[in-house]
Write a protein that holds these residues in place. Structure first.
Motif, PDB file in Angstrom:
ATOM      1  N   GLY A  58       0.776  -1.233   0.000  1.00 34.87           N
ATOM      2  CA  GLY A  58       0.000   0.000   0.000  1.00 34.87           C
ATOM      3  C   GLY A  58       0.801   1.273   0.000  1.00 34.87           C
ATOM      4  N   LYS A  59       2.126   1.179  -0.231  1.00 33.89           N
ATOM      5  CA  LYS A  59       2.982   2.371  -0.226  1.00 33.89           C
ATOM      6  C   LYS A  59       3.961   2.315  -1.388  1.00 33.89           C
ATOM      7  N   GLU A  60       4.371   3.509  -1.831  1.00 35.69           N
ATOM      8  CA  GLU A  60       5.421   3.574  -2.855  1.00 35.69           C
ATOM      9  C   GLU A  60       6.739   3.080  -2.276  1.00 35.69           C
ATOM     10  N   LEU A  61       7.407   2.185  -3.003  1.00 32.72           N
ATOM     11  CA  LEU A  61       8.703   1.688  -2.579  1.00 32.72           C
ATOM     12  C   LEU A  61       9.821   2.165  -3.514  1.00 32.72           C
ATOM     13  N   ALA A  62       9.533   2.230  -4.815  1.00 34.09           N
ATOM     14  CA  ALA A  62      10.554   2.637  -5.787  1.00 34.09           C
ATOM     15  C   ALA A  62       9.924   3.550  -6.827  1.00 34.09           C
ATOM     16  N   PRO A 100      23.355  10.402 -22.862  1.00 31.72           N
ATOM     17  CA  PRO A 100      22.812   9.281 -23.626  1.00 31.72           C
ATOM     18  C   PRO A 100      21.452   8.862 -23.067  1.00 31.72           C
ATOM     19  N   PRO A 101      20.671   8.078 -23.837  1.00 32.56           N
ATOM     20  CA  PRO A 101      19.435   7.505 -23.271  1.00 32.56           C
ATOM     21  C   PRO A 101      19.779   6.787 -21.967  1.00 32.56           C
ATOM     22  N   THR A 102      18.989   7.028 -20.946  1.00 33.06           N
ATOM     23  CA  THR A 102      19.324   6.538 -19.598  1.00 33.06           C
ATOM     24  C   THR A 102      18.046   6.194 -18.850  1.00 33.06           C
ATOM     25  N   SER A 103      18.137   5.185 -18.023  1.00 35.00           N
ATOM     26  CA  SER A 103      17.051   4.918 -17.080  1.00 35.00           C
ATOM     27  C   SER A 103      17.596   5.023 -15.661  1.00 35.00           C
ATOM     28  N   GLY A 104      16.784   5.630 -14.778  1.00 34.69           N
ATOM     29  CA  GLY A 104      17.180   5.774 -13.378  1.00 34.69           C
ATOM     30  C   GLY A 104      16.099   5.248 -12.463  1.00 34.69           C
ATOM     31  N   MET A 105      16.510   4.794 -11.277  1.00 33.69           N
ATOM     32  CA  MET A 105      15.553   4.266 -10.305  1.00 33.69           C
ATOM     33  C   MET A 105      16.007   4.656  -8.902  1.00 33.69           C
ATOM     34  N   GLY A 106      15.044   5.079  -8.089  1.00 31.51           N
ATOM     35  CA  GLY A 106      15.306   5.360  -6.685  1.00 31.51           C
ATOM     36  C   GLY A 106      14.423   4.491  -5.817  1.00 31.51           C
ATOM     37  N   ILE A 107      14.969   4.048  -4.696  1.00 29.84           N
ATOM     38  CA  ILE A 107      14.204   3.167  -3.806  1.00 29.84           C
ATOM     39  C   ILE A 107      14.375   3.633  -2.369  1.00 29.84           C
ATOM     40  N   GLY A 108      13.275   3.678  -1.622  1.00 27.41           N
ATOM     41  CA  GLY A 108      13.334   4.063  -0.219  1.00 27.41           C
ATOM     42  C   GLY A 108      13.862   2.903   0.620  1.00 27.41           C
ATOM     43  N   ILE A 109      15.112   3.015   1.027  1.00 26.83           N
ATOM     44  CA  ILE A 109      15.763   1.912   1.747  1.00 26.83           C
ATOM     45  C   ILE A 109      15.054   1.614   3.067  1.00 26.83           C
ATOM     46  N   ASP A 110      14.673   2.645   3.807  1.00 21.52           N
ATOM     47  CA  ASP A 110      14.057   2.415   5.114  1.00 21.52           C
ATOM     48  C   ASP A 110      12.727   1.676   4.981  1.00 21.52           C
ATOM     49  N   ARG A 111      11.935   2.044   3.967  1.00 23.45           N
ATOM     50  CA  ARG A 111      10.671   1.328   3.757  1.00 23.45           C
ATOM     51  C   ARG A 111      10.922  -0.109   3.319  1.00 23.45           C
ATOM     52  N   LEU A 112      11.942  -0.308   2.499  1.00 29.76           N
ATOM     53  CA  LEU A 112      12.274  -1.672   2.085  1.00 29.76           C
ATOM     54  C   LEU A 112      12.654  -2.516   3.296  1.00 29.76           C
ATOM     55  N   ILE A 113      13.432  -1.945   4.201  1.00 30.11           N
ATOM     56  CA  ILE A 113      13.860  -2.688   5.388  1.00 30.11           C
ATOM     57  C   ILE A 113      12.679  -2.944   6.317  1.00 30.11           C
ATOM     58  N   MET A 114      11.730  -2.010   6.396  1.00 31.46           N
ATOM     59  CA  MET A 114      10.512  -2.273   7.164  1.00 31.46           C
ATOM     60  C   MET A 114       9.837  -3.543   6.678  1.00 31.46           C
ATOM     61  N   ILE A 115       9.756  -3.694   5.357  1.00 34.51           N
ATOM     62  CA  ILE A 115       9.102  -4.877   4.786  1.00 34.51           C
ATOM     63  C   ILE A 115       9.916  -6.134   5.073  1.00 34.51           C
ATOM     64  N   MET A 116      11.225  -6.069   4.861  1.00 36.07           N
ATOM     65  CA  MET A 116      12.074  -7.254   4.998  1.00 36.07           C
ATOM     66  C   MET A 116      12.243  -7.704   6.451  1.00 36.07           C
TER      67      MET A 116
END
Length: 572
Positions: free
Chosen positions: A415-419, A465-481
């Protein structure tokens, strides 16, 4: 310093007595440790030669039985039972090591070193038989004593306010807390190894920035005296990492400490950790596959499975994850197709759905509000929400099929944004126009709109150049794990409000509930400096503690009865 409690006073007296005996309570010399609790237990064999070990740790419990005693010593791995005998540790040089030092001057919480041999007791517990005891550090404050029986904690140190503020105590007395932070480090290491194995470079970018770019967020502002300029604490590192892609790196990533001057709740802390990665010649479709692979690997490495329990749910990180566009998601949960709607039409939709929309909001902000209110919380299993409106994504490339949308995804979990990820905008002319639109929103009253970063625009004009980027909330990820429901549980030192120092109640507040004035000082030295702090105390335990203090300190006071103590508490 506030007035010392009775326990704190006694420990300082013990400190002085140790020094009088020629024992330094805080020795400077290295203490060489050769064994740890888990390792000792795992490697012990009854038929193997006797093993001599040197262990060190904190005294967590003790049972004194005349000439011999048992203690539990807690080290970084767990607890070891130690058998301590007067005849073994009382030497000619230190004859009082058992009867005085061990029995009277050491307390629970003190650090000691033990040299001895490993053996199995008659009850079958692998223990260390002490042959030498060394005082390593005297604890001047008593630890809260948490007792465990059949897996149940008694007298638990569980008040979140105290636990987060005094994490050092929380780690010592509460089982399982340290494991959360060990897993936190394992998440970092797994992610770092995953990126490194693919040839991407870990970098560092500035925390103090002249422009708070890379995210729509309210920044913290500070001042640099030598330059006489205001600087902003980093809200994101995106624009600096893209500069490095312009400079020729194929893939770069950073574990970034970010700061956002916004609200605090169970999933937000003003200081948090994000990971951002940018890879040349990729798009957001590639990045979705990459993100799935990464998260599946993290789940297996940290929890041992792709099925991760979170509260009363089980979240599966088994690839592939569900994918749905933002517009289709809104249609699914509201029944309204907002595709192609203008600002006026969207305001009507917000009104119809009871979604708040003020005059500062453009179309993108309103769509974001609708999605957040009506859709986001429904995505428990990992789901990629794709193709966001262009106004919501000023750093993202226009969608190759619909120029009103962008090639962006957010990963929703529980129910929350992670990345959050894009096909990165590398058209400098389009990027300038997007920044100018953000400036228009800022002038309209949107205090989270982005600043124009002229240097970043200059970098893009040299070509990215053409590029893809991604950001992830580490603290929320650790909450899940780690199956934690609040971000404070996965931050060693979460931000807290200033600590309120409780003021002592005057004697009349105690006497009004029946406590005689001569007992007020005793009760306050026992730690109950306000009448309210006596509420919900166990009357029998309180009676026992007070009578014990009276006897130990030879106060000569008339002890209250158990019934009188129970009556005090009932009147609060």
């Amino acid at each position: 310093m506030s007035e010392l409690s009775e326990q704190e006073t006694l420990r300082r007296q013990s400190l002085d007595e140790l020094r009088k005996l020629g024992i330094e309570p805080y020795p400077a010399a290295e203490y060489i440790v050769t064994g740890y609790s888990d390792e000792i237990k795992k490697t012990f064999q009854d038929d193997a030669p006797q093993r001599t070990v040197t262990i060190a740790g904190r005294i967590m419990s003790r049972r004194i039985m005349g000439k011999a005693s048992f203690i539990e010593l807690q080290d970084s791995e767990g607890r070891t039972q130690v058998y301590v005998s007067r005849d073994d540790i009382a030497t000619e040089a230190q004859p009082e090591m058992y009867n005085t030092v061990f029995k009277k001057l050491l307390d629970i919480g003190d650090f000691i070193g033990i040299k001895g041999f490993v053996f199995r007791t008659q009850t079958g517990e692998i223990s260390v038989h002490a042959q030498e005891l060394t005082v390593l550090s005297k604890s001047l404050r008593p630890l809260p004593i948490v007792k465990y029986k059949d897996g149940v904690a008694y007298d638990a140190f569980e008040d979140p306010e105290l636990r987060y503020r005094q994490r050092y105590v929380d780690l010592v007395v509460n089982d399982g807390v340290k494991e959360v932070f060990i897993k936190r480090t394992k998440v970092f290491n797994t992610m770092r190894n995953f990126f490194n194995d693919k040839g991407y470079l870990e970098v560092d970018t500035p925390v103090l920035q002249p422009i708070p770019g890379g995210a729509s967020a309210r920044p913290f502002i500070t001042h640099h005296n030598a330059l006489d300029i205001d600087l902003y604490m980093r809200v994101a590192n995106e624009l600096y990492l893209k500069r490095l892609i312009v400079g020729g790196f194929e893939g770069v990533y950073e574990f970034s400490r970010n700061f956002r001057n916004e609200g605090m709740d169970r999933t937000h802390n003003p200081e948090f950790t994000a990971m951002e990665i940018y890879v040349s010649y990729k798009d957001y479709n590639w990045m979705m596959n990459f993100t799935e692979e990464m998260l599946e690997k993290i789940a297996i490495e940290v929890t041992g499975s792709t099925e991760v329990p979170v509260g009363d749910k089980v979240i599966s990180f088994k690839r592939p994850f569900k994918r749905i566009t933002m517009i289709d998601s809104i249609k699914e949960f509201t029944g309204i197709d907002i595709n192609g709607m203008n600002e006026t039409q969207l305001r009507e939709v917000c009104k119809q759905l009871n979604v708040e929309a003020n005059d500062t909001m453009g179309t993108g902000k309103m769509i974001d509000e609708i999605f957040g209110e009506k859709c986001e919380g429904n995505y428990i299993q990992p789901t990629f929400i794709t193709d966001y409106p262009i106004e919501m994504s000023p750093l993202c490339k226009r969608h190759r099929e619909n120029p009103e949308l962008t090639e962006r995804f957010e990963l929703m979990v529980n129910g929350k944004e992670l990345a959050n990820a894009y096909s990165e905008l590398n058209d400098p002319i389009d990027q300038r126009a997007r920044f100018e639109e953000q400036l228009r929103l800022s002038e309209k009253g949107d205090d989270e709109a982005m600043f124009i970063d002229q240097d970043f625009l200059r970098a893009l004009e040299y070509g990215m150049p053409p590029t893809s980027g991604m950001g992830i909330g580490i603290d929320r990820l650790i909450m899940i794990m780690t199956n934690q429901l609040t971000i404070q549980e996965v931050l060693l030192f979460p931000q807290m409000r200033p600590e309120k120092v409780a003021k002592k109640d005057t004697a009349d507040k105690y006497t009004v509930i029946g406590i005689s004035e001569e007992w007020v000082d005793v009760i306050q030295k026992a730690g109950f400096i306000t009448v309210a702090s006596l509420k919900d105390q166990n009357p029998n335990k309180l009676h026992q503690d007070l009578c014990g203090l009276n006897k130990k300190n030879k106060l000569g006071l008339k002890n209250p009865s158990k019934e009188e103590v129970a009556e005090w508490i009932s009147k609060i």
